[in-house]
Design an enzyme around this catalytic site. Structure first.
Site, PDB file in Angstrom:
ATOM      1  N   ARG A  37      33.360  66.028   3.414  1.00 46.61           N
ATOM      2  CA  ARG A  37      34.491  66.376   4.268  1.00 46.61           C
ATOM      3  C   ARG A  37      35.841  66.162   3.584  1.00 46.61           C
ATOM      4  O   ARG A  37      36.884  66.529   4.126  1.00 46.61           O
ATOM      5  CB  ARG A  37      34.436  65.551   5.563  1.00 46.61           C
ATOM      6  CG  ARG A  37      33.272  65.879   6.471  1.00 46.61           C
ATOM      7  CD  ARG A  37      33.451  67.244   7.109  1.00 46.61           C
ATOM      8  NE  ARG A  37      34.419  67.191   8.204  1.00 46.61           N
ATOM      9  CZ  ARG A  37      35.040  68.258   8.700  1.00 46.61           C
ATOM     10  NH1 ARG A  37      34.821  69.442   8.162  1.00 46.61           N
ATOM     11  NH2 ARG A  37      35.878  68.137   9.703  1.00 46.61           N
ATOM     12  N   ASP A  55      30.987  57.064   8.360  1.00 43.61           N
ATOM     13  CA  ASP A  55      30.538  57.631   9.628  1.00 43.61           C
ATOM     14  C   ASP A  55      30.733  56.593  10.726  1.00 43.61           C
ATOM     15  O   ASP A  55      30.064  55.557  10.738  1.00 43.61           O
ATOM     16  CB  ASP A  55      29.063  58.023   9.512  1.00 43.61           C
ATOM     17  CG  ASP A  55      28.554  58.796  10.715  1.00 43.61           C
ATOM     18  OD1 ASP A  55      29.189  58.719  11.790  1.00 43.61           O
ATOM     19  OD2 ASP A  55      27.502  59.453  10.593  1.00 43.61           O
ATOM     20  N   ASN A  81      42.273  57.417  15.954  1.00 48.81           N
ATOM     21  CA  ASN A  81      42.287  58.764  16.503  1.00 48.81           C
ATOM     22  C   ASN A  81      40.901  59.341  16.748  1.00 48.81           C
ATOM     23  O   ASN A  81      40.693  60.119  17.676  1.00 48.81           O
ATOM     24  CB  ASN A  81      43.047  59.681  15.539  1.00 48.81           C
ATOM     25  CG  ASN A  81      42.823  61.137  15.824  1.00 48.81           C
ATOM     26  OD1 ASN A  81      43.470  61.729  16.685  1.00 48.81           O
ATOM     27  ND2 ASN A  81      41.878  61.749  15.112  1.00 48.81           N
ATOM     28  N   TYR A 140      32.098  60.161  28.962  1.00 46.67           N
ATOM     29  CA  TYR A 140      33.347  60.228  28.198  1.00 46.67           C
ATOM     30  C   TYR A 140      34.482  59.485  28.914  1.00 46.67           C
ATOM     31  O   TYR A 140      35.188  58.688  28.275  1.00 46.67           O
ATOM     32  CB  TYR A 140      33.714  61.686  27.946  1.00 46.67           C
ATOM     33  CG  TYR A 140      35.022  61.873  27.215  1.00 46.67           C
ATOM     34  CD1 TYR A 140      35.101  61.682  25.833  1.00 46.67           C
ATOM     35  CD2 TYR A 140      36.176  62.244  27.898  1.00 46.67           C
ATOM     36  CE1 TYR A 140      36.304  61.846  25.158  1.00 46.67           C
ATOM     37  CE2 TYR A 140      37.381  62.427  27.232  1.00 46.67           C
ATOM     38  CZ  TYR A 140      37.439  62.223  25.862  1.00 46.67           C
ATOM     39  OH  TYR A 140      38.628  62.397  25.196  1.00 46.67           O
ATOM     40  N   LYS A 144      36.697  56.226  27.354  1.00 46.28           N
ATOM     41  CA  LYS A 144      38.147  56.185  27.214  1.00 46.28           C
ATOM     42  C   LYS A 144      38.765  55.069  28.056  1.00 46.28           C
ATOM     43  O   LYS A 144      39.804  54.510  27.685  1.00 46.28           O
ATOM     44  CB  LYS A 144      38.748  57.548  27.559  1.00 46.28           C
ATOM     45  CG  LYS A 144      38.443  58.598  26.501  1.00 46.28           C
ATOM     46  CD  LYS A 144      38.947  58.165  25.128  1.00 46.28           C
ATOM     47  CE  LYS A 144      38.695  59.177  24.050  1.00 46.28           C
ATOM     48  NZ  LYS A 144      39.201  58.733  22.725  1.00 46.28           N
TER      49      LYS A 144
END
Length: 247
Positions: A37, A55, A81, A140, A144
């Site tokens: 990447r 990872d 992030n 999800y 968060k």
């Protein structure tokens, strides 16, 4: 000039934040999941950025990533992030990795954690949580909520560190999807601003932000009992602890 690490920098908001900070003359370290990447950030590396690789779904690679970061020297800010929308990597990437990196990277002056407006639908319930990702035990919004509470806990426990959570909006990144209604141009602005700005607002701590304005998060975010339970659960799984966390 500040030194900033941005996780999940190969694309989307992480890449946009890293590029903006680099363009403004800051020293930036980008992060990618695997060596292949690195090609996705070649232009940033050619522009002076450095890179770390690991990872975030794999605990041993998260620890190795922290070692790579520490070998580069102390950062002024770390922007957590990286994130995923679902699947078994949800909790490892969205919650476990930020926790371990916070605990293991030499303490910076500023920490920024990517949250979501969806965190308000999360449930502050840790019973039966599987941090390993062997099974999908949470949603999800839950992930968060947990990382937003982590940001608030760090602000409370480390008063010398400016720690914030940021809702970047639902923007059309690879993760957000092409139909997302938010303005992609604004998605990275708040976290980059919090990482380097000397404005009085940015020099506060413990905020939950949306487009450079604070908003009220889920009530559990500032619940000290929930914060303590979250830190204890993560410490039990990872073996890492936040100095000053009372664990």
């Amino acid at each position: 000039m500040s030194r900033i690490l941005v996780t999940g920098s190969a694309d989307g908001l992480g890449r946009a934040a890293a590029a903006a900070l680099l363009d403004d003359g800051h020293s930036v370290v980008v992060h990618v999941r695997a060596p292949e990447r690195l090609a996705a950030v070649r232009d940033l590396l050619d522009g002076g950025a450095q890179a770390v690789v690991g990872d975030l779904a794999k605990l041993d690679e998260v620890r190795a990533l922290a070692d790579q970061a520490n070998a580069l020297g102390r950062f002024d800010a770390v922007i957590h992030n990286a994130g995923v929308l679902g699947g078994r990597a949800l909790l490892p990437v969205n919650v476990v990795a930020p926790f371990v990196l916070t605990a293991e990277i030499e303490r910076p002056e500023r920490l920024i954690y990517l949250s979501s407006g969806w965190h308000r639908s999360g449930q502050p319930d840790l019973d039966g949580v599987d941090w390993s990702g062997a099974r999908e035990s949470r949603s999800y919004p839950d992930s968060k909520l947990f990382v937003t509470a982590l940001a608030a806990a760090v602000a409370r426990l480390w008063p010398e560190v400016r720690s914030h959570a940021v809702d970047p909006g639902w923007v059309p990144t690879r993760m957000g999807g092409p139909g997302a209604p938010g303005d992609l141009r604004l998605g990275h602005v708040t976290q980059a601003w919090l990482a380097v700005s000397d404005s009085p607002e940015a020099l506060t701590s413990g905020g939950y932000w949306y487009h450079q304005a604070t908003r009220e998060p889920h009530p559990a975010v500032h619940d000290e009992d929930f914060q303590a339970a979250l830190l204890r659960s993560l410490a039990d799984y990872t073996g890492s602890t936040l100095p000053g966390g009372g664990l």
